[in-house]
Design a protein around this motif. Structure first.
Motif, PDB file in Angstrom:
ATOM      1  N   THR A  40     -20.251   1.053  41.446  1.00 40.60           N
ATOM      2  CA  THR A  40     -21.573   0.755  40.902  1.00 40.60           C
ATOM      3  C   THR A  40     -22.467   1.986  40.874  1.00 40.60           C
ATOM      4  OG1 THR A  40     -22.349   0.049  43.082  1.00 40.60           O
ATOM      5  CG2 THR A  40     -21.495  -1.659  41.598  1.00 40.60           C
ATOM      6  N   ALA A  41     -22.176   2.982  41.702  1.00 39.58           N
ATOM      7  CA  ALA A  41     -22.990   4.194  41.716  1.00 39.58           C
ATOM      8  C   ALA A  41     -22.174   5.365  42.242  1.00 39.58           C
ATOM      9  CB  ALA A  41     -24.234   4.006  42.578  1.00 39.58           C
ATOM     10  N   ILE A  42     -22.303   6.506  41.569  1.00 36.70           N
ATOM     11  CA  ILE A  42     -21.654   7.740  42.001  1.00 36.70           C
ATOM     12  C   ILE A  42     -22.700   8.845  41.959  1.00 36.70           C
ATOM     13  CG2 ILE A  42     -19.893   9.462  41.471  1.00 36.70           C
ATOM     14  CD1 ILE A  42     -18.188   7.270  40.303  1.00 36.70           C
ATOM     15  N   ASP A  43     -22.902   9.512  43.068  1.00 36.33           N
ATOM     16  CA  ASP A  43     -23.926  10.556  43.146  1.00 36.33           C
ATOM     17  C   ASP A  43     -23.472  11.871  42.521  1.00 36.33           C
ATOM     18  OD1 ASP A  43     -25.927   9.079  44.270  1.00 36.33           O
ATOM     19  OD2 ASP A  43     -25.466   9.647  46.337  1.00 36.33           O
ATOM     20  N   ALA A  44     -22.313  12.361  42.925  1.00 33.86           N
ATOM     21  CA  ALA A  44     -21.853  13.669  42.455  1.00 33.86           C
ATOM     22  C   ALA A  44     -21.589  13.621  40.952  1.00 33.86           C
ATOM     23  CB  ALA A  44     -20.587  14.068  43.191  1.00 33.86           C
ATOM     24  N   PRO A  45     -22.150  14.550  40.180  1.00 32.11           N
ATOM     25  CA  PRO A  45     -21.959  14.497  38.730  1.00 32.11           C
ATOM     26  C   PRO A  45     -20.536  14.846  38.320  1.00 32.11           C
ATOM     27  CG  PRO A  45     -23.157  16.479  39.346  1.00 32.11           C
ATOM     28  CD  PRO A  45     -23.040  15.657  40.591  1.00 32.11           C
ATOM     29  N   TYR A  46     -20.071  14.190  37.273  1.00 32.29           N
ATOM     30  CA  TYR A  46     -18.829  14.588  36.629  1.00 32.29           C
ATOM     31  C   TYR A  46     -19.066  15.937  35.942  1.00 32.29           C
ATOM     32  CZ  TYR A  46     -16.836   9.855  37.066  1.00 32.29           C
ATOM     33  OH  TYR A  46     -16.343   8.660  37.539  1.00 32.29           O
ATOM     34  N   MET A  47     -18.091  16.828  36.033  1.00 32.74           N
ATOM     35  CA  MET A  47     -18.201  18.120  35.388  1.00 32.74           C
ATOM     36  C   MET A  47     -17.643  18.042  33.961  1.00 32.74           C
ATOM     37  SD  MET A  47     -19.683  20.358  37.386  1.00 32.74           S
ATOM     38  CE  MET A  47     -20.805  19.013  37.776  1.00 32.74           C
ATOM     39  N   LEU A  48     -18.462  18.409  32.993  1.00 32.30           N
ATOM     40  CA  LEU A  48     -18.068  18.403  31.592  1.00 32.30           C
ATOM     41  C   LEU A  48     -17.569  19.795  31.229  1.00 32.30           C
ATOM     42  CD1 LEU A  48     -21.271  16.577  30.329  1.00 32.30           C
ATOM     43  CD2 LEU A  48     -19.021  15.528  30.611  1.00 32.30           C
ATOM     44  N   ASN A  49     -16.298  19.899  30.807  1.00 42.31           N
ATOM     45  CA  ASN A  49     -15.735  21.203  30.494  1.00 42.31           C
ATOM     46  C   ASN A  49     -14.673  21.087  29.406  1.00 42.31           C
ATOM     47  OD1 ASN A  49     -13.271  20.389  31.828  1.00 42.31           O
ATOM     48  ND2 ASN A  49     -14.273  20.842  33.773  1.00 42.31           N
ATOM     49  N   ALA A  50     -14.119  22.235  29.014  1.00 42.29           N
ATOM     50  CA  ALA A  50     -13.128  22.250  27.938  1.00 42.29           C
ATOM     51  C   ALA A  50     -11.870  21.476  28.315  1.00 42.29           C
ATOM     52  CB  ALA A  50     -12.785  23.695  27.581  1.00 42.29           C
ATOM     53  N   ASN A  79     -30.029   9.054  29.649  1.00 41.67           N
ATOM     54  CA  ASN A  79     -31.361   9.640  29.627  1.00 41.67           C
ATOM     55  C   ASN A  79     -31.524  10.637  28.491  1.00 41.67           C
ATOM     56  OD1 ASN A  79     -29.683  11.637  30.672  1.00 41.67           O
ATOM     57  ND2 ASN A  79     -31.193  12.374  32.153  1.00 41.67           N
ATOM     58  N   ASP A  80     -30.536  10.697  27.594  1.00 36.69           N
ATOM     59  CA  ASP A  80     -30.612  11.546  26.411  1.00 36.69           C
ATOM     60  C   ASP A  80     -30.807  10.646  25.194  1.00 36.69           C
ATOM     61  OD1 ASP A  80     -30.028  14.185  24.911  1.00 36.69           O
ATOM     62  OD2 ASP A  80     -28.640  12.735  24.007  1.00 36.69           O
ATOM     63  N   ASP A  81     -31.879  10.884  24.444  1.00 35.20           N
ATOM     64  CA  ASP A  81     -32.191  10.025  23.298  1.00 35.20           C
ATOM     65  C   ASP A  81     -31.838  10.661  21.961  1.00 35.20           C
ATOM     66  OD1 ASP A  81     -34.103  11.973  23.205  1.00 35.20           O
ATOM     67  OD2 ASP A  81     -35.835  10.623  23.345  1.00 35.20           O
ATOM     68  N   THR A  82     -30.997  11.705  21.997  1.00 41.13           N
ATOM     69  CA  THR A  82     -30.634  12.387  20.760  1.00 41.13           C
ATOM     70  C   THR A  82     -29.298  11.913  20.191  1.00 41.13           C
ATOM     71  OG1 THR A  82     -29.452  14.195  21.882  1.00 41.13           O
ATOM     72  CG2 THR A  82     -31.839  14.436  21.598  1.00 41.13           C
ATOM     73  N   GLY A  83     -28.615  11.034  20.921  1.00 44.93           N
ATOM     74  CA  GLY A  83     -27.296  10.598  20.472  1.00 44.93           C
ATOM     75  C   GLY A  83     -26.195  11.587  20.789  1.00 44.93           C
ATOM     76  N   LEU A  84     -26.472  12.510  21.686  1.00 53.86           N
ATOM     77  CA  LEU A  84     -25.484  13.536  22.032  1.00 53.86           C
ATOM     78  C   LEU A  84     -24.243  12.933  22.676  1.00 53.86           C
ATOM     79  CD1 LEU A  84     -24.613  16.479  22.376  1.00 53.86           C
ATOM     80  CD2 LEU A  84     -26.010  16.579  24.460  1.00 53.86           C
ATOM     81  N   PRO A 115     -27.193  23.222  29.409  1.00 48.30           N
ATOM     82  CA  PRO A 115     -26.544  23.625  30.668  1.00 48.30           C
ATOM     83  C   PRO A 115     -27.443  23.479  31.886  1.00 48.30           C
ATOM     84  CG  PRO A 115     -27.155  25.546  29.384  1.00 48.30           C
ATOM     85  CD  PRO A 115     -27.412  24.361  28.513  1.00 48.30           C
ATOM     86  N   ALA A 116     -28.745  23.315  31.655  1.00 49.23           N
ATOM     87  CA  ALA A 116     -29.673  23.191  32.782  1.00 49.23           C
ATOM     88  C   ALA A 116     -29.993  21.742  33.105  1.00 49.23           C
ATOM     89  CB  ALA A 116     -30.965  23.943  32.458  1.00 49.23           C
ATOM     90  N   LYS A 117     -29.364  20.793  32.432  1.00 51.48           N
ATOM     91  CA  LYS A 117     -29.733  19.377  32.574  1.00 51.48           C
ATOM     92  C   LYS A 117     -28.610  18.562  33.191  1.00 51.48           C
ATOM     93  CE  LYS A 117     -31.446  15.476  29.782  1.00 51.48           C
ATOM     94  NZ  LYS A 117     -31.934  15.062  28.442  1.00 51.48           N
ATOM     95  N   ILE A 118     -28.973  17.602  34.036  1.00 52.63           N
ATOM     96  CA  ILE A 118     -28.031  16.598  34.525  1.00 52.63           C
ATOM     97  C   ILE A 118     -28.261  15.327  33.708  1.00 52.63           C
ATOM     98  CG2 ILE A 118     -27.340  15.151  36.470  1.00 52.63           C
ATOM     99  CD1 ILE A 118     -28.057  17.414  38.331  1.00 52.63           C
ATOM    100  N   TYR A 119     -27.236  14.867  33.029  1.00 55.99           N
ATOM    101  CA  TYR A 119     -27.338  13.681  32.183  1.00 55.99           C
ATOM    102  C   TYR A 119     -26.957  12.452  33.001  1.00 55.99           C
ATOM    103  CZ  TYR A 119     -27.559  16.975  28.288  1.00 55.99           C
ATOM    104  OH  TYR A 119     -27.937  17.983  27.439  1.00 55.99           O
ATOM    105  N   GLY A 141     -23.461  13.327  34.546  1.00 54.00           N
ATOM    106  CA  GLY A 141     -22.599  14.363  34.005  1.00 54.00           C
ATOM    107  C   GLY A 141     -23.359  15.667  33.863  1.00 54.00           C
ATOM    108  N   GLN A 142     -22.669  16.767  34.072  1.00 56.69           N
ATOM    109  CA  GLN A 142     -23.303  18.082  33.980  1.00 56.69           C
ATOM    110  C   GLN A 142     -22.306  19.073  33.396  1.00 56.69           C
ATOM    111  OE1 GLN A 142     -24.490  19.787  37.760  1.00 56.69           O
ATOM    112  NE2 GLN A 142     -26.134  20.952  36.814  1.00 56.69           N
ATOM    113  N   LEU A 143     -22.804  19.966  32.575  1.00 59.25           N
ATOM    114  CA  LEU A 143     -21.942  20.956  31.939  1.00 59.25           C
ATOM    115  C   LEU A 143     -21.415  21.949  32.968  1.00 59.25           C
ATOM    116  CD1 LEU A 143     -20.856  21.917  29.176  1.00 59.25           C
ATOM    117  CD2 LEU A 143     -22.837  23.438  29.050  1.00 59.25           C
ATOM    118  N   GLU A 144     -20.102  22.123  32.969  1.00 56.63           N
ATOM    119  CA  GLU A 144     -19.481  23.143  33.812  1.00 56.63           C
ATOM    120  C   GLU A 144     -19.089  24.310  32.919  1.00 56.63           C
ATOM    121  OE1 GLU A 144     -16.157  23.302  37.293  1.00 56.63           O
ATOM    122  OE2 GLU A 144     -15.544  22.321  35.441  1.00 56.63           O
ATOM    123  N   LEU A 145     -19.626  25.458  33.221  1.00 56.67           N
ATOM    124  CA  LEU A 145     -19.413  26.620  32.372  1.00 56.67           C
ATOM    125  C   LEU A 145     -18.477  27.620  33.044  1.00 56.67           C
ATOM    126  CD1 LEU A 145     -23.096  27.181  31.189  1.00 56.67           C
ATOM    127  CD2 LEU A 145     -21.254  26.006  29.966  1.00 56.67           C
TER     128      LEU A 145
END
Length: 260
Positions: A40-50, A79-84, A115-119, A141-145
């Motif tokens: 029901t809840a996960i604190d640590a963000p998933y890393m988004l990468n290639a 929390n993103d309203d751009t449809g990303l 890259p500076a945002k946690i979704y 989710g957060q971008l992993e670079l």
């Protein structure tokens, strides 16, 4: 006698994404082939990468792994309203003999991920076979670079009225650049290129230290991309320098980065 469903999940208590299959909770199914979120809840963000195609695979469980035709109906908000970000499918089918299937949340344009945002995401199973207890999950989710060096750029700053060189790194598989210590040691600056639009953006980030108030100054801005006579990309940016803590801005300045 009522059937008891053993589902790997967690209620209220958050677990890191790497522990997705470690906790078991009992749910009275009453013979219904329920579908449920794994947590029901996960604190640590998933890393988004290639490696994961900038997507999140979230586990959905069902009661009977040998039942045929079970479908989980899904809904998602973020929390993103751009449809990303979007669900790859709002219906999820299970492979015969499998108790788990995965809802996939993916980015429609990975280069647009800030890259500076946690979704944050809220995923729900809906319909008559949705678990009455474990039907909604919240996760991030957060971008992993992963950067690699592309060489030395030249930088002209109207704000500091100086010019100097900057080491440039490019994110693997993305048009995102890191200018190492662009203004000051300890403050690397991320610049996002939109190749299709021929523009760049500089998300809000700490850039240099303001000694008078003992706080890091922040920058944000945007610009255009062109090619000079040497065939090098030129980022002509308008960047604001400011201190949000004091609601103070020094204004917007022309800052030009000529890439390697």
């Amino acid at each position: 006698m009522k059937n008891i469903l053993l589902i790997l999940m967690i209620a209220v208590v958050a677990l890191p994404a790497c522990d997705q299959d470690n906790v078991m909770t009992k749910l009275d199914t009453g013979g219904v082939d329920y579908v449920a979120v794994a947590h029901t809840a996960i604190d640590a963000p998933y890393m988004l990468n290639a490696d994961n195609n900038y997507s999140i695979s979230f586990p959905i469980h069902r009661t009977y792994k040998n039942a045929s035709g079970t479908v989980a109906n899904l809904e998602m908000t973020s929390n993103d309203d751009t449809g990303l970000f979007e669900l790859e499918s709002t219906t999820l089918s299970f492979t015969d003999g499998e108790a788990v299937a995965y809802a996939v949340v993916s980015a429609t344009n990975p280069s647009a991920i800030d890259p500076a945002k946690i979704y944050s995401f809220e995923l729900s199973v809906t319909g008559d076979n949705a678990s009455p207890l474990y039907h909604t999950a919240e996760f991030n989710g957060q971008l992993e670079l992963k950067f690699e060096s592309v060489g030395t750029a030249s930088f002209v700053s109207a704000f500091f009225e100086e010019a100097w060189t900057v080491e440039i790194f490019k994110a693997e598989g993305l048009s995102i650049y890191k200018a190492e210590a662009m203004y000051e040691d300890g403050y690397d600056i991320l610049i996002i290129e939109d190749e299709g639009a021929g523009t760049v953006s500089v998300p809000e980030q700490k850039a240099w230290f303001q000694t008078d108030v003992e706080l890091p100054a922040r920058i944000a801005g945007s610009g255009t991309v062109s090619t000079n006579g040497d065939g090098k990309m030129v980022f002509a940016m308008e960047i604001e320098h400011y201190l949000p803590e004091y609601d103070h801005t020094w204004g917007v300045y022309d800052e030009v980065l000529t890439m390697p």
